[in-house]
Design a protein around this motif. Structure first.
Motif, PDB file in Angstrom:
ATOM      1  N   TRP A  94      38.879  42.120  33.433  1.00 61.19           N
ATOM      2  CA  TRP A  94      38.989  40.717  33.789  1.00 61.19           C
ATOM      3  C   TRP A  94      37.862  40.288  34.724  1.00 61.19           C
ATOM      4  O   TRP A  94      37.457  39.113  34.748  1.00 61.19           O
ATOM      5  CB  TRP A  94      40.337  40.439  34.453  1.00 61.19           C
ATOM      6  N   ILE A  95      37.337  41.262  35.494  1.00 55.63           N
ATOM      7  CA  ILE A  95      36.333  40.907  36.495  1.00 55.63           C
ATOM      8  C   ILE A  95      35.032  40.432  35.863  1.00 55.63           C
ATOM      9  O   ILE A  95      34.267  39.677  36.473  1.00 55.63           O
ATOM     10  CB  ILE A  95      36.058  42.096  37.443  1.00 55.63           C
ATOM     11  N   SER A  97      34.501  38.254  33.743  1.00 60.65           N
ATOM     12  CA  SER A  97      34.457  36.796  33.592  1.00 60.65           C
ATOM     13  C   SER A  97      34.835  36.072  34.885  1.00 60.65           C
ATOM     14  O   SER A  97      34.912  34.842  34.906  1.00 60.65           O
ATOM     15  CB  SER A  97      35.401  36.344  32.463  1.00 60.65           C
ATOM     16  N   HIS A  98      35.055  36.813  35.956  1.00 59.30           N
ATOM     17  CA  HIS A  98      35.374  36.183  37.241  1.00 59.30           C
ATOM     18  C   HIS A  98      34.135  35.448  37.759  1.00 59.30           C
ATOM     19  O   HIS A  98      33.026  36.000  37.757  1.00 59.30           O
ATOM     20  CB  HIS A  98      35.813  37.250  38.246  1.00 59.30           C
ATOM     21  N   PRO A  99      34.284  34.185  38.200  1.00 60.98           N
ATOM     22  CA  PRO A  99      33.124  33.391  38.633  1.00 60.98           C
ATOM     23  C   PRO A  99      32.266  34.077  39.692  1.00 60.98           C
ATOM     24  O   PRO A  99      31.029  34.002  39.632  1.00 60.98           O
ATOM     25  CB  PRO A  99      33.758  32.106  39.185  1.00 60.98           C
ATOM     26  N   GLN A 100      32.910  34.753  40.661  1.00 62.66           N
ATOM     27  CA  GLN A 100      32.137  35.410  41.716  1.00 62.66           C
ATOM     28  C   GLN A 100      31.311  36.573  41.154  1.00 62.66           C
ATOM     29  O   GLN A 100      30.155  36.779  41.543  1.00 62.66           O
ATOM     30  CB  GLN A 100      33.090  35.923  42.810  1.00 62.66           C
ATOM     31  N   TRP A 257      29.373  36.932  48.066  1.00 60.75           N
ATOM     32  CA  TRP A 257      30.493  36.701  47.167  1.00 60.75           C
ATOM     33  C   TRP A 257      31.653  37.609  47.568  1.00 60.75           C
ATOM     34  O   TRP A 257      31.464  38.782  47.916  1.00 60.75           O
ATOM     35  CB  TRP A 257      30.100  37.003  45.715  1.00 60.75           C
ATOM     36  N   ILE A 259      35.764  38.829  46.444  1.00 57.33           N
ATOM     37  CA  ILE A 259      36.907  38.838  45.534  1.00 57.33           C
ATOM     38  C   ILE A 259      38.036  39.572  46.235  1.00 57.33           C
ATOM     39  O   ILE A 259      37.868  40.716  46.670  1.00 57.33           O
ATOM     40  CB  ILE A 259      36.587  39.529  44.192  1.00 57.33           C
ATOM     41  N   THR A 264      47.144  39.102  43.424  1.00 57.88           N
ATOM     42  CA  THR A 264      46.497  38.196  42.490  1.00 57.88           C
ATOM     43  C   THR A 264      47.022  38.445  41.091  1.00 57.88           C
ATOM     44  O   THR A 264      47.588  39.494  40.787  1.00 57.88           O
ATOM     45  CB  THR A 264      44.971  38.407  42.484  1.00 57.88           C
ATOM     46  N   TYR A 266      45.294  39.000  38.612  1.00 60.59           N
ATOM     47  CA  TYR A 266      44.499  40.038  37.967  1.00 60.59           C
ATOM     48  C   TYR A 266      45.128  41.410  38.164  1.00 60.59           C
ATOM     49  O   TYR A 266      45.155  42.235  37.253  1.00 60.59           O
ATOM     50  CB  TYR A 266      43.072  40.034  38.527  1.00 60.59           C
TER      51      TYR A 266
END
Length: 310
Positions: A94-95, A97-100, A257, A259, A264, A266
């Motif tokens: 999932w990470i 596609s994470h914005p950060q 950044w 996370i 969460t 995620y």
């Protein structure tokens, strides 16, 4: 997003064939170096990882082996392989596609800090990141796992990290970066140990020739010299894209950044994926399997479930 501070240490070292006397009026990393030849006499800032080899001297096999032996670098690949073998396929992805994470990966430098409590899957997450980055032939991915269970204790201090990163960045098959060989020569061709400061300064010189380079550091909280490590990273982050996982938030170190893994969606996604894999081969009715997974996922609440497939 916090303000980025770009500290500087050491000096950029370049020698041009057109001006062989450049820099001869000041002492440098290569003082006393001798007996070497060059693949390409010009040092150039590599714009692609495929061009890095142009900045490396060629040495015979015995020289390369001697330098690697002299470094005495801890081997993080043992941790990487162990985590790969235990990681449930698909968890942690999932990470990507994470914005950060996307911003960090597209940047040219800076630090991504991933914070989560014990059992939040940080090691498997960093392993997924390493696998993803290593699959990209256009970049170089270096990594390190801090490990307080290692009997040698070399995987908990700053020196072990610097030794390992130099081995990963400054040696190639048949080649050694001239800055590292210069340090080897300065240390009486391996008869003396380099100081930690020398390792750090050499690593900074090497890192300036590598683009793009990603550095993934797992379990900073298991490092016994975290303050010293962060000090060294502050000198490198202007040249590298660094990702760090830790139980704790960064202190006295500016990151670009963040996370946070605790509580969460995620984390719960990974827990569900792990549990589904765990029970997939059991002869259970689909509705019963769904109920079991939901209850165990809700009961985990951030506590360790291993996220490993047996």
């Amino acid at each position: 997003m916090t303000e980025r501070i770009e500290p500087s240490l050491g000096r950029d070292f370049r020698e041009q064939q057109s001006n062989p006397q450049a820099g001869a009026d000041r002492p440098g990393m290569f003082a006393g170096a001798s007996h070497f030849s060059m693949v390409n006499p010009q040092f150039q800032a590599a714009t692609n990882i495929q061009n890095i080899q142009n900045n490396y001297h060629t040495w015979n096999t015995n020289d390369v082996f001697a330098i690697r032996k002299w470094l005495k670098a801890p081997d993080p690949s043992t941790n990487f392989v162990a985590a790969c073998d235990k990681r449930t396929p698909g968890t942690g992805e999932w990470i990507f596609s994470h914005p950060q994470f996307v911003e960090w990966r597209e940047a040219t430098s800076g630090t991504l800090w991933i914070q989560g409590k014990v059992g939040s899957g940080k090691t498997f997450l960093s392993t997924a990141i390493i696998q993803e980055l290593k699959a990209d032939s256009a970049s170089l991915c270096c990594y390190y796992y801090f490990d307080n269970r290692d009997n040698s204790q070399t995987k908990t201090n700053a020196r072990g990290l610097l030794q390992s990163l130099l081995l990963q960045m400054a040696t190639r098959s048949g080649g050694v970066h001239p800055a590292l060989h210069g340090l080897y020569t300065k240390c009486t061709e391996g008869l003396m140990e380099p100081t930690t400061a020398e390792l750090s300064a050499t690593l900074e010189v090497v890192s300036k020739d590598l683009r793009p380079v990603y550095l993934v550091l797992d379990a900073m909280d298991e490092c016994s010299e975290a303050f010293d490590v962060l000090k060294h990273l502050a000198h490198l982050k202007k040249n590298l894209c660094i990702a760090v996982t830790s139980r704790y938030m960064a202190t006295d170190y500016d990151v670009s950044w963040y996370i946070h893994l605790d509580h969460t969606e995620y984390f719960h996604q990974d827990v569900a994926q792990y549990l589904e894999e765990k029970f997939r081969h059991r002869k259970l009715k689909p509705e019963l399997l769904t109920e079991i997974v939901d209850q165990l996922r809700e009961g985990a609440q951030g506590h360790s479930v291993g996220l490993t497939a047996k």
